[in-house]
Write a protein that holds these residues in place. Structure first.
Motif, PDB file in Angstrom:
ATOM      1  N   THR A  17       0.849  -1.189   0.000  1.00 54.66           N
ATOM      2  CA  THR A  17       0.000   0.000   0.000  1.00 54.66           C
ATOM      3  C   THR A  17       0.886   1.241   0.000  1.00 54.66           C
ATOM      4  OG1 THR A  17      -0.117   0.002   2.403  1.00 54.66           O
ATOM      5  CG2 THR A  17      -1.864  -1.163   1.231  1.00 54.66           C
ATOM      6  N   SER A  18       0.380   2.308  -0.592  1.00 55.17           N
ATOM      7  CA  SER A  18       1.152   3.548  -0.682  1.00 55.17           C
ATOM      8  C   SER A  18       1.213   4.235   0.676  1.00 55.17           C
ATOM      9  CB  SER A  18       0.512   4.489  -1.696  1.00 55.17           C
ATOM     10  OG  SER A  18       0.522   3.907  -2.967  1.00 55.17           O
ATOM     11  N   GLN A  19       2.387   4.694   1.026  1.00 50.47           N
ATOM     12  CA  GLN A  19       2.555   5.469   2.251  1.00 50.47           C
ATOM     13  C   GLN A  19       2.514   6.958   1.960  1.00 50.47           C
ATOM     14  OE1 GLN A  19       6.095   4.080   4.170  1.00 50.47           O
ATOM     15  NE2 GLN A  19       5.400   1.983   4.216  1.00 50.47           N
ATOM     16  N   LEU A  20       2.988   7.337   0.771  1.00 48.20           N
ATOM     17  CA  LEU A  20       2.970   8.734   0.351  1.00 48.20           C
ATOM     18  C   LEU A  20       2.763   8.776  -1.152  1.00 48.20           C
ATOM     19  CD1 LEU A  20       3.417  11.765   0.976  1.00 48.20           C
ATOM     20  CD2 LEU A  20       5.846  11.371   0.539  1.00 48.20           C
ATOM     21  N   VAL A  21       1.781   9.545  -1.585  1.00 48.21           N
ATOM     22  CA  VAL A  21       1.519   9.725  -3.011  1.00 48.21           C
ATOM     23  C   VAL A  21       1.584  11.215  -3.286  1.00 48.21           C
ATOM     24  CG1 VAL A  21      -0.099   9.367  -4.908  1.00 48.21           C
ATOM     25  CG2 VAL A  21      -0.001   7.711  -3.034  1.00 48.21           C
ATOM     26  N   LEU A  22       2.459  11.609  -4.226  1.00 49.20           N
ATOM     27  CA  LEU A  22       2.592  13.008  -4.612  1.00 49.20           C
ATOM     28  C   LEU A  22       1.960  13.214  -5.984  1.00 49.20           C
ATOM     29  CD1 LEU A  22       6.348  13.543  -3.673  1.00 49.20           C
ATOM     30  CD2 LEU A  22       4.338  14.018  -2.267  1.00 49.20           C
ATOM     31  N   TYR A  23       1.135  14.246  -6.111  1.00 54.04           N
ATOM     32  CA  TYR A  23       0.517  14.601  -7.384  1.00 54.04           C
ATOM     33  C   TYR A  23       1.064  15.955  -7.817  1.00 54.04           C
ATOM     34  CZ  TYR A  23      -3.019  11.171  -5.953  1.00 54.04           C
ATOM     35  OH  TYR A  23      -3.662  10.030  -5.545  1.00 54.04           O
ATOM     36  N   HIS A  24       1.460  16.063  -9.076  1.00 58.94           N
ATOM     37  CA  HIS A  24       1.981  17.325  -9.604  1.00 58.94           C
ATOM     38  C   HIS A  24       1.069  17.821 -10.711  1.00 58.94           C
ATOM     39  CE1 HIS A  24       5.466  15.540  -7.634  1.00 58.94           C
ATOM     40  NE2 HIS A  24       5.850  16.781  -7.444  1.00 58.94           N
ATOM     41  N   TYR A  25       0.758  19.122 -10.678  1.00 58.89           N
ATOM     42  CA  TYR A  25      -0.142  19.753 -11.643  1.00 58.89           C
ATOM     43  C   TYR A  25       0.622  20.840 -12.393  1.00 58.89           C
ATOM     44  CZ  TYR A  25      -3.520  17.313  -8.770  1.00 58.89           C
ATOM     45  OH  TYR A  25      -4.198  16.348  -8.084  1.00 58.89           O
ATOM     46  N   PRO A  26       1.081  20.552 -13.605  1.00 57.55           N
ATOM     47  CA  PRO A  26       1.933  21.493 -14.341  1.00 57.55           C
ATOM     48  C   PRO A  26       1.171  22.528 -15.173  1.00 57.55           C
ATOM     49  CG  PRO A  26       1.774  19.447 -15.535  1.00 57.55           C
ATOM     50  CD  PRO A  26       0.991  19.260 -14.255  1.00 57.55           C
ATOM     51  N   GLU A  27      -0.141  22.635 -15.014  1.00 53.53           N
ATOM     52  CA  GLU A  27      -0.929  23.525 -15.854  1.00 53.53           C
ATOM     53  C   GLU A  27      -0.485  24.989 -15.789  1.00 53.53           C
ATOM     54  OE1 GLU A  27      -2.180  21.213 -13.829  1.00 53.53           O
ATOM     55  OE2 GLU A  27      -3.375  19.880 -15.096  1.00 53.53           O
ATOM     56  N   LEU A  28       0.039  25.428 -14.677  1.00 50.97           N
ATOM     57  CA  LEU A  28       0.451  26.829 -14.526  1.00 50.97           C
ATOM     58  C   LEU A  28       1.926  27.058 -14.828  1.00 50.97           C
ATOM     59  CD1 LEU A  28      -1.479  27.734 -11.255  1.00 50.97           C
ATOM     60  CD2 LEU A  28      -2.095  28.308 -13.604  1.00 50.97           C
ATOM     61  N   LYS A  29       2.626  26.024 -15.245  1.00 50.38           N
ATOM     62  CA  LYS A  29       4.063  26.134 -15.460  1.00 50.38           C
ATOM     63  C   LYS A  29       4.420  27.179 -16.501  1.00 50.38           C
ATOM     64  CE  LYS A  29       8.225  23.445 -16.277  1.00 50.38           C
ATOM     65  NZ  LYS A  29       8.932  24.539 -16.862  1.00 50.38           N
ATOM     66  N   GLU A  30       3.765  27.140 -17.648  1.00 52.53           N
ATOM     67  CA  GLU A  30       4.088  28.097 -18.719  1.00 52.53           C
ATOM     68  C   GLU A  30       3.732  29.520 -18.326  1.00 52.53           C
ATOM     69  OE1 GLU A  30       5.727  27.533 -21.612  1.00 52.53           O
ATOM     70  OE2 GLU A  30       6.065  25.520 -20.814  1.00 52.53           O
ATOM     71  N   GLU A  31       2.527  29.726 -17.806  1.00 52.66           N
ATOM     72  CA  GLU A  31       2.038  31.069 -17.516  1.00 52.66           C
ATOM     73  C   GLU A  31       2.655  31.683 -16.258  1.00 52.66           C
ATOM     74  OE1 GLU A  31      -2.150  33.193 -16.261  1.00 52.66           O
ATOM     75  OE2 GLU A  31      -2.228  31.305 -17.369  1.00 52.66           O
ATOM     76  N   LYS A  32       2.758  30.895 -15.190  1.00 49.57           N
ATOM     77  CA  LYS A  32       3.191  31.419 -13.888  1.00 49.57           C
ATOM     78  C   LYS A  32       4.557  30.925 -13.439  1.00 49.57           C
ATOM     79  CE  LYS A  32      -0.846  33.370 -12.976  1.00 49.57           C
ATOM     80  NZ  LYS A  32      -1.051  34.780 -12.780  1.00 49.57           N
ATOM     81  N   GLY A  33       5.082  29.906 -14.110  1.00 48.61           N
ATOM     82  CA  GLY A  33       6.380  29.376 -13.718  1.00 48.61           C
ATOM     83  C   GLY A  33       6.342  28.525 -12.462  1.00 48.61           C
ATOM     84  N   ILE A  34       5.170  27.967 -12.144  1.00 54.08           N
ATOM     85  CA  ILE A  34       5.050  27.120 -10.953  1.00 54.08           C
ATOM     86  C   ILE A  34       4.346  25.812 -11.310  1.00 54.08           C
ATOM     87  CG2 ILE A  34       5.017  29.047  -9.328  1.00 54.08           C
ATOM     88  CD1 ILE A  34       1.965  28.653  -9.113  1.00 54.08           C
ATOM     89  N   VAL A  35       4.605  24.807 -10.508  1.00 53.08           N
ATOM     90  CA  VAL A  35       3.904  23.532 -10.595  1.00 53.08           C
ATOM     91  C   VAL A  35       3.320  23.278  -9.209  1.00 53.08           C
ATOM     92  CG1 VAL A  35       4.142  21.042 -10.940  1.00 53.08           C
ATOM     93  CG2 VAL A  35       5.432  22.630 -12.389  1.00 53.08           C
ATOM     94  N   LEU A  36       2.025  23.088  -9.166  1.00 53.63           N
ATOM     95  CA  LEU A  36       1.373  22.824  -7.887  1.00 53.63           C
ATOM     96  C   LEU A  36       1.526  21.350  -7.535  1.00 53.63           C
ATOM     97  CD1 LEU A  36      -1.909  24.885  -8.383  1.00 53.63           C
ATOM     98  CD2 LEU A  36       0.205  25.581  -7.244  1.00 53.63           C
ATOM     99  N   MET A  37       1.631  21.089  -6.239  1.00 55.03           N
ATOM    100  CA  MET A  37       1.785  19.729  -5.770  1.00 55.03           C
ATOM    101  C   MET A  37       0.858  19.522  -4.579  1.00 55.03           C
ATOM    102  SD  MET A  37       5.133  17.716  -4.307  1.00 55.03           S
ATOM    103  CE  MET A  37       5.207  18.636  -2.786  1.00 55.03           C
ATOM    104  N   THR A  38       0.271  18.353  -4.521  1.00 54.91           N
ATOM    105  CA  THR A  38      -0.495  17.945  -3.347  1.00 54.91           C
ATOM    106  C   THR A  38      -0.085  16.513  -3.021  1.00 54.91           C
ATOM    107  OG1 THR A  38      -2.714  17.811  -2.365  1.00 54.91           O
ATOM    108  CG2 THR A  38      -2.486  17.107  -4.660  1.00 54.91           C
TER     109      THR A  38
END
Length: 110
Positions: A17-38
């Motif tokens: 079973t997973s102990q830690l799962v990281l999700y990355h959302y690159p939708e704002l990378k081009e416009e804002k230069g950031i990638v959101l993570m949860t």
């Protein structure tokens, strides 16, 4: 970060079973230069500080421009029989990433 893959930190193979799962959302990378993570974590195995430490280390190794650093990730994932833990320590010392890890750990203590 250029990847959108799900990263599972597991203890025993694919059936674990997973102990830690990281999700990355690159939708704002081009416009804002950031990638959101949860993240989702299992508090049975990790506390919040430990999960943050793991997430920081994932970012240091996956979101790097140094081919030597990312090469360790590739070796670990695709050629585990060639992987040497001492190579990670040497890369941390040579690249300066080790200082960043110490800084992040000290921030978590405050």
């Amino acid at each position: 970060l250029h990847f959108t893959a799900l990263i599972n930190i597991q203890t025993r193979g694919d059936a674990a079973t997973s102990q830690l799962v990281l999700y990355h959302y690159p939708e704002l990378k081009e416009e804002k230069g950031i990638v959101l993570m949860t993240a989702e974590m299992d508090p049975t195995f990790l506390n919040v500080a430990e999960a943050q430490c793991i997430a920081n280390q994932v970012q240091l190794f996956y979101a790097t421009d140094r081919k030597e650093t990312y090469g360790l990730v590739e070796t670990f994932n695709f050629r585990p029989n060639e992987f040497k833990y001492m190579s990670v320590i040497a890369e941390l010392e040579q690249s300066g990433l080790g200082a960043e890890l110490k800084c992040a750990q000290n921030q978590n203590k405050t």
